[in-house]
Scaffold this motif. Sequence first.
Motif, PDB file in Angstrom:
ATOM      1  N   SER A 178      12.456  -0.927  -5.518  1.00 56.11           N
ATOM      2  CA  SER A 178      11.684   0.216  -6.016  1.00 56.11           C
ATOM      3  C   SER A 178      11.994   0.407  -7.501  1.00 56.11           C
ATOM      4  O   SER A 178      13.097   0.074  -7.940  1.00 56.11           O
ATOM      5  CB  SER A 178      12.134   1.463  -5.243  1.00 56.11           C
ATOM      6  N   CYS A 224       8.085  -1.955  -6.214  1.00 53.37           N
ATOM      7  CA  CYS A 224       6.972  -1.395  -5.439  1.00 53.37           C
ATOM      8  C   CYS A 224       7.427  -0.126  -4.737  1.00 53.37           C
ATOM      9  O   CYS A 224       8.585   0.274  -4.836  1.00 53.37           O
ATOM     10  CB  CYS A 224       6.447  -2.431  -4.446  1.00 53.37           C
ATOM     11  N   ASP A 225       6.508   0.494  -4.010  1.00 55.65           N
ATOM     12  CA  ASP A 225       6.817   1.729  -3.285  1.00 55.65           C
ATOM     13  C   ASP A 225       7.432   1.364  -1.931  1.00 55.65           C
ATOM     14  O   ASP A 225       6.733   0.956  -1.014  1.00 55.65           O
ATOM     15  CB  ASP A 225       5.520   2.531  -3.112  1.00 55.65           C
ATOM     16  N   THR A 254       8.548   3.199   0.308  1.00 57.57           N
ATOM     17  CA  THR A 254       8.239   4.103   1.421  1.00 57.57           C
ATOM     18  C   THR A 254       6.924   3.684   2.092  1.00 57.57           C
ATOM     19  O   THR A 254       6.555   4.233   3.126  1.00 57.57           O
ATOM     20  CB  THR A 254       8.113   5.584   0.954  1.00 57.57           C
ATOM     21  N   ASP A 255       6.223   2.729   1.490  1.00 65.82           N
ATOM     22  CA  ASP A 255       4.920   2.279   2.008  1.00 65.82           C
ATOM     23  C   ASP A 255       5.089   0.853   2.541  1.00 65.82           C
ATOM     24  O   ASP A 255       5.198  -0.103   1.779  1.00 65.82           O
ATOM     25  CB  ASP A 255       3.901   2.350   0.861  1.00 65.82           C
ATOM     26  N   ASP A 282       3.128  -1.270   3.991  1.00 73.41           N
ATOM     27  CA  ASP A 282       2.103  -2.263   3.629  1.00 73.41           C
ATOM     28  C   ASP A 282       2.398  -2.843   2.255  1.00 73.41           C
ATOM     29  O   ASP A 282       2.281  -4.042   2.026  1.00 73.41           O
ATOM     30  CB  ASP A 282       0.706  -1.629   3.627  1.00 73.41           C
ATOM     31  N   GLU A 283       2.777  -1.952   1.336  1.00 73.58           N
ATOM     32  CA  GLU A 283       3.140  -2.366  -0.022  1.00 73.58           C
ATOM     33  C   GLU A 283       4.320  -3.351   0.028  1.00 73.58           C
ATOM     34  O   GLU A 283       4.300  -4.388  -0.627  1.00 73.58           O
ATOM     35  CB  GLU A 283       3.604  -1.136  -0.827  1.00 73.58           C
TER      36      GLU A 283
END
Length: 407
Positions: free
Chosen positions: A103, A128-129, A131-132, A134-135
């Motif tokens: 992150s 990247c995020d 918490t997501d 898919d990301e």
Amino acid sequence: MKDETTILHTPYAQSDAYGALNMPIYHTAAYEFTTAAQMELAFTGRSPEHVYSRVSNPTVRYFEDRVKAIVGTPYVLAFNSGMSAITAALVVLGSAGANIVTSPHLFGNTYSLMANTLRFFGVEARFCDLTDMDEVSKHIDNHTCAVFLEVITNPQMEVVNLKTLSALCKQHGVPLIADTTIIPFTAFKAKDYGINIEIVSTTKYISGGATSLGGLLIDYNTFDWQVSPKLSPLILNNGNSAFFTKLSMEVHRNLGVFMTAETAHLQTLGLETLSLRYDRACTTCKALSERLQNVKNVVSVNYPGLKSHPYYAVSKQQFGDYPGAMFTFDLKDRAAAFQFIDRLKLIRRATNLFDNKTLAIHPASTIFGTFTEETRQQMNISQNTIRMSIGLEDVDDLFNDIAQALQ
Ligand SMILES: *Cc1c(COP(=O)(O)O)cnc(C)c1O
């Protein structure tokens, strides 16, 4: 036994010649042997004697032994700082062409290590995020050598659902490394959440009041290194962890990132009062963050232990009612934040976390002060934010100092 008892009564590897009740500080570079044959065994790792203090030292080993007794794995290594523990872990796993999925919400030097230092060795940081899911999936590929995160990000206070993320990492065959500096291992059991490798800056809670710098790496040996192109050739038949073998027998020695005996002594004492200090500091932290929500001029308070916090539920599930002893709050602008800091009378103007004294800092102009405004925005570092690290003072004395500085 509970951790508090285990810490105090962890036995020495070898009984002390003078019956010392505290582990002595073995202030020596080298160790003497009686015969050439004994030297050969020790130097080739076939007998456990210490040979040279860059490799290992009895005082440091005892500090590690106390931690091993609490975390339940024999794969624990001490370092001279949190940063060197993080660096060593990424050097073990990384290679040119590999990438780390992480992150942008990271401790400043960790971010810079990945974005600047490792980049020139061909290791790519993919921010990247986290918490997501898919990301995260989109960013992982065959060259991903690790997913790295901080369990509560500093100073954004983001909390990832660790069981969900670790399941995803497992599915992709990628080890999950977590920096747990913000919650000590007496209060948060990383292994239960699928974290494969835990890293701690022991400069913070464990040093017992900011006495010294240090780091720890804890390998739960739960990752199957068979799937790692770099480490699978190292898997030995004796059940040793390939990661920890490379770390302790090679990288830790070659980087020269050993903890000193004096530091291990201070931090061994720090462990003895860790739970006491942590309970006190985070109880005060929660009370202060609750009280500050209703104070004039405070725009918002950011602490995952507050019911209104976006990560309250996941934080409570993972860390209980008291997610650490740090919170942030926002004032209306940068000028107001500077004015607040300047007016403090009791609370100290300093960086660091979990000193026995309460500390205040304006992260955007200090820890993140040399970053561009664009990078700061990507990292979600606001000019309006004050970070507080809560110490052991009386809660009313702290509140009164904050209130007078806000007026
Ligand atoms: C302080 C800190 C570090 C770095 O630790 P040092 O001991 O200063 O090298 C890494 N991660 C987090 C979350 C920290 O707070």
